[in-house]
Write a protein that holds these residues in place. Sequence first.
Motif, PDB file in Angstrom:
ATOM      1  N   PRO A   1       6.001   0.274  -8.827  1.00 53.91           N
ATOM      2  CA  PRO A   1       4.538   0.259  -8.629  1.00 53.91           C
ATOM      3  C   PRO A   1       3.950   1.665  -8.512  1.00 53.91           C
ATOM      4  CG  PRO A   1       5.594  -1.349  -7.203  1.00 53.91           C
ATOM      5  CD  PRO A   1       6.687  -0.503  -7.784  1.00 53.91           C
ATOM      6  N   SER A   2       4.644   2.548  -7.785  1.00 55.39           N
ATOM      7  CA  SER A   2       4.146   3.919  -7.594  1.00 55.39           C
ATOM      8  C   SER A   2       4.004   4.625  -8.930  1.00 55.39           C
ATOM      9  CB  SER A   2       5.111   4.716  -6.709  1.00 55.39           C
ATOM     10  OG  SER A   2       5.800   3.916  -5.792  1.00 55.39           O
ATOM     11  N   ALA A   3       5.060   4.547  -9.761  1.00 61.80           N
ATOM     12  CA  ALA A   3       5.076   5.266 -11.031  1.00 61.80           C
ATOM     13  C   ALA A   3       4.033   4.704 -11.997  1.00 61.80           C
ATOM     14  CB  ALA A   3       6.467   5.201 -11.649  1.00 61.80           C
TER      15      ALA A   3
ATOM     16  N   ALA B   1      20.351  12.848 -12.091  1.00 66.47           N
ATOM     17  CA  ALA B   1      19.265  12.515 -11.161  1.00 66.47           C
ATOM     18  C   ALA B   1      19.065  10.998 -11.141  1.00 66.47           C
ATOM     19  CB  ALA B   1      17.980  13.215 -11.581  1.00 66.47           C
ATOM     20  N   ARG B   2      18.309  10.545 -10.163  1.00 68.80           N
ATOM     21  CA  ARG B   2      17.946   9.127 -10.090  1.00 68.80           C
ATOM     22  C   ARG B   2      16.442   8.988 -10.330  1.00 68.80           C
ATOM     23  NH1 ARG B   2      22.250   9.697  -6.585  1.00 68.80           N
ATOM     24  NH2 ARG B   2      23.899   8.128  -6.867  1.00 68.80           N
ATOM     25  N   GLY B   3      16.047   7.796 -10.750  1.00 68.42           N
ATOM     26  CA  GLY B   3      14.651   7.569 -11.108  1.00 68.42           C
ATOM     27  C   GLY B   3      13.673   7.882 -10.000  1.00 68.42           C
ATOM     28  N   GLU B   4      14.106   7.734  -8.760  1.00 67.72           N
ATOM     29  CA  GLU B   4      13.187   7.905  -7.633  1.00 67.72           C
ATOM     30  C   GLU B   4      12.683   9.329  -7.452  1.00 67.72           C
ATOM     31  OE1 GLU B   4      16.663   8.024  -4.216  1.00 67.72           O
ATOM     32  OE2 GLU B   4      16.270   6.209  -5.372  1.00 67.72           O
TER      33      GLU B   4
ATOM     34  N   ALA C   1       0.831  -1.203   0.000  1.00 63.53           N
ATOM     35  CA  ALA C   1       0.000   0.000   0.000  1.00 63.53           C
ATOM     36  C   ALA C   1       0.863   1.251   0.000  1.00 63.53           C
ATOM     37  CB  ALA C   1      -0.942  -0.001   1.203  1.00 63.53           C
ATOM     38  N   ASP C   2       1.904   1.246   0.839  1.00 61.13           N
ATOM     39  CA  ASP C   2       2.800   2.401   0.909  1.00 61.13           C
ATOM     40  C   ASP C   2       3.503   2.634  -0.428  1.00 61.13           C
ATOM     41  OD1 ASP C   2       2.150   2.956   3.523  1.00 61.13           O
ATOM     42  OD2 ASP C   2       3.826   1.845   4.383  1.00 61.13           O
ATOM     43  N   ARG C   3       3.865   1.561  -1.110  1.00 58.27           N
ATOM     44  CA  ARG C   3       4.525   1.704  -2.410  1.00 58.27           C
ATOM     45  C   ARG C   3       3.566   2.258  -3.463  1.00 58.27           C
ATOM     46  NH1 ARG C   3       7.336  -4.221  -2.574  1.00 58.27           N
ATOM     47  NH2 ARG C   3       8.929  -3.884  -0.966  1.00 58.27           N
ATOM     48  N   LEU C   4       2.325   1.805  -3.423  1.00 56.60           N
ATOM     49  CA  LEU C   4       1.360   2.242  -4.438  1.00 56.60           C
ATOM     50  C   LEU C   4       1.078   3.736  -4.362  1.00 56.60           C
ATOM     51  CD1 LEU C   4      -1.285  -0.660  -4.363  1.00 56.60           C
ATOM     52  CD2 LEU C   4       0.495  -0.254  -6.082  1.00 56.60           C
ATOM     53  N   VAL C   5       1.112   4.286  -3.153  1.00 55.83           N
ATOM     54  CA  VAL C   5       0.729   5.696  -2.978  1.00 55.83           C
ATOM     55  C   VAL C   5       1.930   6.629  -2.843  1.00 55.83           C
ATOM     56  CG1 VAL C   5      -1.392   4.939  -1.844  1.00 55.83           C
ATOM     57  CG2 VAL C   5       0.555   5.614  -0.445  1.00 55.83           C
ATOM     58  N   ALA C   6       3.147   6.071  -2.876  1.00 57.88           N
ATOM     59  CA  ALA C   6       4.340   6.880  -2.606  1.00 57.88           C
ATOM     60  C   ALA C   6       4.557   7.947  -3.679  1.00 57.88           C
ATOM     61  CB  ALA C   6       5.574   5.981  -2.530  1.00 57.88           C
ATOM     62  N   PRO C   7       4.878   9.185  -3.282  1.00 66.74           N
ATOM     63  CA  PRO C   7       5.185  10.244  -4.248  1.00 66.74           C
ATOM     64  C   PRO C   7       6.654  10.194  -4.642  1.00 66.74           C
ATOM     65  CG  PRO C   7       5.207  11.153  -2.046  1.00 66.74           C
ATOM     66  CD  PRO C   7       4.832   9.703  -1.892  1.00 66.74           C
TER      67      PRO C   7
ATOM     68  N   TRP D   1       0.294   6.355 -13.680  1.00 67.17           N
ATOM     69  CA  TRP D   1      -0.099   6.515 -15.086  1.00 67.17           C
ATOM     70  C   TRP D   1      -1.616   6.483 -15.227  1.00 67.17           C
ATOM     71  CZ3 TRP D   1       2.095   7.366 -19.863  1.00 67.17           C
ATOM     72  CH2 TRP D   1       1.326   7.014 -20.986  1.00 67.17           C
ATOM     73  N   TYR D   2      -2.247   5.626 -14.411  1.00 67.82           N
ATOM     74  CA  TYR D   2      -3.689   5.403 -14.534  1.00 67.82           C
ATOM     75  C   TYR D   2      -4.539   6.219 -13.568  1.00 67.82           C
ATOM     76  CZ  TYR D   2      -2.122   1.047 -16.789  1.00 67.82           C
ATOM     77  OH  TYR D   2      -1.519   0.122 -17.603  1.00 67.82           O
ATOM     78  N   ALA D   3      -4.028   6.432 -12.372  1.00 72.51           N
ATOM     79  CA  ALA D   3      -4.917   6.922 -11.319  1.00 72.51           C
ATOM     80  C   ALA D   3      -4.165   7.648 -10.218  1.00 72.51           C
ATOM     81  CB  ALA D   3      -5.663   5.730 -10.693  1.00 72.51           C
TER      82      ALA D   3
END
Length: 284
Positions: A172-174, A263-266, A157-163, A178-180
């Motif tokens: 997963p976050s990125a 920069a890094r992807g994160e 859950a934390d990964r899905l919503v992470a900015p 894309w969708y939501a």
Amino acid sequence: MADGLLDPRTIRQIAAELDLRPTKQRGQNFVHDANTVRRIVAASGITPDDVVLEIGPGLGSLTLGLLEVARAVHVVEIESSLARRLPRTVADRLPAASERLHVVEADALTVTDLPDPQPTAVVANLPYNVSVPVLLHVLALWPSIRTGLVMVQLEVADRLVAPPGSKTYGVPSAKVAWYAEAARVGTVPPKVFWPVPNVDSGLVRLARREPPATTATRQQVFAVVDAAFAQRRKMLRGALAGLFGSSGEAAAALERAGVDPQARGEVLGIADFARIAEHAFTRD
């Protein structure tokens, strides 16, 4: 119709009847608390106009709660015995809703079509081991889904919503972005499940939005995301060297996309990855 919802005793009775032994392999943890089911349904925001897609209904706890509210519920269940038993459970507990239940016996990762009406929402207690791939598959295949609420392992859950820029931000976050828009709207303790898992679960609310405006395809953008996080400690010019042919070409393309090659992807949002993809796959 609270009486229609399952209780711990009934859940164990049905499991015994089916000789069901929940397995970690399939991430089977069944909700046995009616209040938690009501909470999930309420948090999902579904209405009597919604057609809900539920993945992995198991013994039917959440299914019954959804049928109390939704216009119709499509369920996708991989376990044959559970898929066959679910219509009987609904007929016994909520007979008026039987015709609004549609059961698809299949692996959720391979389902490509559903009977009409098409789903407008996804609400599911996703199996821990395949939660992210299943969610991405569902969002990709059914643009008719505008809202959702998924219960997943708290760490997921934390990964899905992470900015961007946070420690838990990653693939997963990125990709979900894309969708939501994704937001955590609650935590669920282990005690409401059978068998009891070793971790808390999190509720993630989804609201569909348009993807970034880009000439790149979703597959191309996701390829950049995968490459950027495959070696997440590397600077982007190095992490994306394989896509561009060399770190020098990657650095030049990143500058054209307005992204710092060091920069890094994160630290990048999904719109940044889309701009990079335009230069990676649509070069002159």
